[in-house]
Design an enzyme around this catalytic site. Structure first.
Site, PDB file in Angstrom:
ATOM      1  N   ASP A 114      -0.248   5.194   0.718  1.00  0.00           N
ATOM      2  CA  ASP A 114      -0.545   6.159   1.778  1.00  0.00           C
ATOM      3  C   ASP A 114      -0.707   5.448   3.118  1.00  0.00           C
ATOM      4  O   ASP A 114      -1.539   4.552   3.264  1.00  0.00           O
ATOM      5  CB  ASP A 114      -1.837   6.918   1.460  1.00  0.00           C
ATOM      6  CG  ASP A 114      -1.748   7.691   0.156  1.00  0.00           C
ATOM      7  OD1 ASP A 114      -0.782   8.437  -0.020  1.00  0.00           O
ATOM      8  OD2 ASP A 114      -2.648   7.527  -0.689  1.00  0.00           O
TER       9      ASP A 114
ATOM     10  N   ASP B  45      -1.714  -0.872   5.878  1.00  0.00           N
ATOM     11  CA  ASP B  45      -1.986  -0.271   7.184  1.00  0.00           C
ATOM     12  C   ASP B  45      -3.458  -0.264   7.544  1.00  0.00           C
ATOM     13  O   ASP B  45      -3.822   0.277   8.591  1.00  0.00           O
ATOM     14  CB  ASP B  45      -1.479   1.178   7.197  1.00  0.00           C
ATOM     15  CG  ASP B  45      -2.321   2.085   6.300  1.00  0.00           C
ATOM     16  OD1 ASP B  45      -2.487   1.745   5.110  1.00  0.00           O
ATOM     17  OD2 ASP B  45      -2.810   3.119   6.782  1.00  0.00           O
TER      18      ASP B  45
ATOM     19  N   ASP C 122       0.856  -1.176   0.000  1.00  0.00           N
ATOM     20  CA  ASP C 122       0.000   0.000   0.000  1.00  0.00           C
ATOM     21  C   ASP C 122       0.899   1.236   0.000  1.00  0.00           C
ATOM     22  O   ASP C 122       2.083   1.157   0.356  1.00  0.00           O
ATOM     23  CB  ASP C 122      -0.894  -0.036   1.237  1.00  0.00           C
ATOM     24  CG  ASP C 122      -1.744   1.205   1.373  1.00  0.00           C
ATOM     25  OD1 ASP C 122      -2.453   1.542   0.410  1.00  0.00           O
ATOM     26  OD2 ASP C 122      -1.682   1.849   2.434  1.00  0.00           O
TER      27      ASP C 122
END
Length: 226
Positions: free
Chosen positions: A20, A176, A18
């Site tokens: 961001d 995240d 991922d």
């Protein structure tokens, strides 16, 4: 130098990451774009921390959540203003998290193929990768509008696997948020979570993952041991 057994090298051949909240702390840029949009629409600025809880499901949802206090506002107009501001500031203040660049280097040294899988629109993904120095490390990128569906649907992860020539069983997702975890599970691949990202304001320990790693560098160590 990480040493890896031959059978471990065969087990994993690809890592999907991922962007961001995992590789980059891009909140300062996103917050600037959101508040620039709100100023254009005659709305007061939002707290940066609050905007951070809106990140995860792509720009359209970020804009929608950022206008929860203005229900009559045109979403199309707001998106146009957000894109205008983000085009200007994308990558200006975003920085790799500690251990991110070192981790990417280790993963490459281990012979793994790397892809970024993000819900960010494609027009912003490649410029951000280039401006932050991540582009040379990755073999492919899949954005939120690359496929018919974005995360948490598994399609972007499966598409990334095809681009890298790997099966889901040979790939690991590092992210995240719940979007990453749900997409990884639906795609049939392992999932590692970092604890410092956004996850829409929720504790990463609530996610169904194989492990929580302190950084991308620690993720490389986990892969070497498994």
């Amino acid at each position: 130098m990480i040493r890896i057994k031959n059978d471990q090298m065969m087990k994993f051949s690809a890592v999907l990451l991922d962007l961001d909240g995992t590789l980059l702390d891009s909140l300062p840029d996103l917050a600037q774009a959101v508040n620039g949009m709100r100023a254009d629409l005659g709305l007061p600025a939002l707290d940066t921390g609050r905007i951070g809880t809106y990140i995860g499901k792509g720009a359209a949802v970020l804009v929608q959540r950022s206008l929860s206090d203005a229900p009559g506002q045109s979403h199309q107009e707001a998106m146009a203003r957000f894109r205008h501001h983000y085009q200007d500031c994308n990558g200006r203040h975003a920085k790799p998290y500690p251990g991110a660049m070192e981790g990417l280097s280790r993963l490459r040294d281990m012979g793994l193929k790397l892809a970024v899988v993000t819900n960010k629109p494609a027009q912003f993904t490649q410029p951000l990768l280039e401006r932050t120095g991540i582009a040379p490390f990755v073999d492919a990128s899949v954005s939120g509008d690359t496929c018919a569906h974005a995360k948490p649907h598994p399609e972007p992860l499966l598409h990334a696997c095809r681009l890298l020539g790997a099966t889901p069983a040979q790939a690991v997702m590092i992210g995240d948020s719940v979007n990453d975890a749900q997409a990884a599970r639906a795609a049939g691949m392992r999932m590692l979570a970092v604890p410092y990202g956004y996850n829409e304001g929720h504790d990463v320990r609530s996610l169904e993952v194989d492990a929580i790693v302190a950084s991308i560098l620690d993720a490389a160590e986990w892969l070497a041991a498994h």
